[in-house]
Design a protein around this motif. Structure first.
Motif, short mmCIF file in Angstrom:
data_model
loop_
_atom_site.label_atom_id
_atom_site.label_comp_id
_atom_site.label_asym_id
_atom_site.label_seq_id
_atom_site.Cartn_x
_atom_site.Cartn_y
_atom_site.Cartn_z
N GLY A 152 0.76 -1.24 0.00
CA GLY A 152 0.00 0.00 0.00
C GLY A 152 0.79 1.29 0.00
O GLY A 152 0.21 2.37 0.01
N ALA A 153 2.11 1.22 -0.01
CA ALA A 153 2.91 2.45 -0.08
C ALA A 153 2.77 3.06 -1.47
O ALA A 153 2.64 2.33 -2.46
CB ALA A 153 4.37 2.16 0.23
N CYS A 154 2.80 4.37 -1.54
CA CYS A 154 2.75 5.02 -2.85
C CYS A 154 4.15 5.27 -3.39
O CYS A 154 4.33 5.46 -4.59
CB CYS A 154 1.96 6.32 -2.78
N HIS A 155 5.14 5.25 -2.49
CA HIS A 155 6.51 5.50 -2.93
C HIS A 155 7.49 4.92 -1.92
O HIS A 155 7.16 4.70 -0.76
CB HIS A 155 6.76 7.00 -3.08
N TYR A 156 8.73 4.72 -2.38
CA TYR A 156 9.80 4.11 -1.61
C TYR A 156 11.05 4.93 -1.89
O TYR A 156 11.46 5.03 -3.04
CB TYR A 156 9.95 2.67 -2.11
N ASP A 193 11.44 17.83 0.91
CA ASP A 193 11.09 18.09 -0.50
C ASP A 193 10.89 16.77 -1.25
O ASP A 193 9.93 16.62 -2.00
CB ASP A 193 12.18 18.89 -1.20
N ASP A 194 11.82 15.82 -1.06
CA ASP A 194 11.72 14.52 -1.72
C ASP A 194 10.43 13.80 -1.31
O ASP A 194 9.74 13.21 -2.14
CB ASP A 194 12.91 13.62 -1.34
N ILE A 195 10.13 13.84 -0.01
CA ILE A 195 8.96 13.13 0.51
C ILE A 195 7.68 13.77 0.00
O ILE A 195 6.76 13.07 -0.45
CB ILE A 195 9.00 13.08 2.04
N GLU A 196 7.61 15.09 0.04
CA GLU A 196 6.41 15.77 -0.47
C GLU A 196 6.21 15.49 -1.96
O GLU A 196 5.08 15.28 -2.40
CB GLU A 196 6.51 17.28 -0.23
N ALA A 197 7.28 15.48 -2.72
CA ALA A 197 7.17 15.17 -4.15
C ALA A 197 6.65 13.74 -4.34
O ALA A 197 5.83 13.49 -5.22
CB ALA A 197 8.53 15.34 -4.82
N ALA A 198 7.10 12.83 -3.49
CA ALA A 198 6.63 11.44 -3.56
C ALA A 198 5.14 11.35 -3.22
O ALA A 198 4.40 10.57 -3.84
CB ALA A 198 7.45 10.55 -2.63
N PHE A 199 4.67 12.13 -2.25
CA PHE A 199 3.25 12.15 -1.92
C PHE A 199 2.42 12.58 -3.13
O PHE A 199 1.33 12.06 -3.36
CB PHE A 199 2.96 13.13 -0.78
N GLU A 200 2.92 13.54 -3.87
CA GLU A 200 2.17 14.12 -4.98
C GLU A 200 2.19 13.26 -6.24
O GLU A 200 1.31 13.38 -7.08
CB GLU A 200 2.71 15.52 -5.29
N ARG A 201 3.18 12.39 -6.36
CA ARG A 201 3.26 11.54 -7.55
C ARG A 201 2.23 10.43 -7.46
O ARG A 201 2.25 9.63 -6.54
CB ARG A 201 4.65 10.94 -7.69
N THR A 202 1.32 10.41 -8.40
CA THR A 202 0.27 9.38 -8.38
C THR A 202 0.48 8.33 -9.46
O THR A 202 -0.20 7.32 -9.47
CB THR A 202 -1.12 10.02 -8.56
N GLU A 203 1.40 8.59 -10.37
CA GLU A 203 1.67 7.64 -11.44
C GLU A 203 3.17 7.43 -11.56
O GLU A 203 3.97 8.26 -11.15
CB GLU A 203 1.12 8.16 -12.76
N GLY A 204 3.54 6.32 -12.16
CA GLY A 204 4.95 6.02 -12.40
C GLY A 204 5.52 6.91 -13.49
O GLY A 204 4.78 7.59 -14.20
N ASP A 205 6.82 6.91 -13.62
CA ASP A 205 7.50 7.73 -14.62
C ASP A 205 8.14 6.81 -15.66
O ASP A 205 9.21 6.25 -15.42
CB ASP A 205 8.57 8.58 -13.93
N PRO A 206 7.51 6.66 -16.84
CA PRO A 206 8.06 5.76 -17.85
C PRO A 206 9.33 6.29 -18.50
O PRO A 206 10.03 5.55 -19.19
CB PRO A 206 6.92 5.64 -18.89
#
Length: 177
Positions: A98-102, A110-123
């Motif tokens: 259930g984690a959204c990011h690792y 800044d890194d953590i907040e950016a991870a919270f906001e990312r809802t999709e992967g980066d191809p």
């Protein structure tokens, strides 16, 4: 109770937790801190969380149990796992639970907040080949087996054919990339 800026920090390093807590509070988050799964369970009984930052390796257990508990409590909670012991196996398990990011430590607010906001992967992320050291392969195999055994050190040691104390010593060391 409004939960849009509430954050739980599950971290057993009090100094690091204090720094992260202050930084998130300056950004307008209501931050709650605990250092174990039991502490998290107690908080979840009284406070709903929109965000969570979970250390993978807690003094008395695995942060993956905390991820599972947070996700079971509210699947909408945005959970970021932080670790100084990154491995492919634990990253996969964290996302499955259930984690959204690792993120690997050191990571900042800044890194953590950016991870919270990312809802999709980066191809477009680079797929460059990297040389894998024997230490890294060993580390990943240990963590894969740990995840398979539900983080039971004795069973993991048995499956890997090593003494339990040897495995415990390896887990206490920081991985060299």
């Amino acid at each position: 109770m409004e939960t849009d800026r509430s954050l739980v920090l599950v971290e057993d390093d009090a100094a690091f937790a204090k720094v992260l807590r202050r930084s998130f509070e300056r950004r307008g988050y209501r931050v709650y801190w605990c250092d174990s799964l039991d502490g998290l369970r107690a908080l979840l009984e009284t406070v709903p969380f929109a965000y969570a930052v979970v250390d993978l390796k807690l003094g008395n257990g695995s942060g993956l149990e905390c991820v599972r508990e947070l996700h079971a409590n509210d699947p909408e909670t945005r959970i970021v796992v932080l670790t100084g012991f990154a491995s492919i196996a634990t990253a996969v398990e964290a996302i499955k639970l259930g984690a959204c990011h690792y993120l690997a430590k050191p990571s900042n607010t800044d890194d953590i907040e950016a991870a919270f906001e990312r809802t999709e992967g980066d191809p477009s992320i680079a797929l460059g080949a990297r040389a894998t050291s024997l230490k890294t392969l060993e580390w990943e195999r240990i963590h894969e087996t740990l995840a398979e055994t539900g983080f039971n050190i004795s069973e993991t040691a048995r499956r890997l054919g090593m003494h339990r104390r040897t495995l415990a010593r390896k887990l206490e060391k920081k991985q060299v990339p």
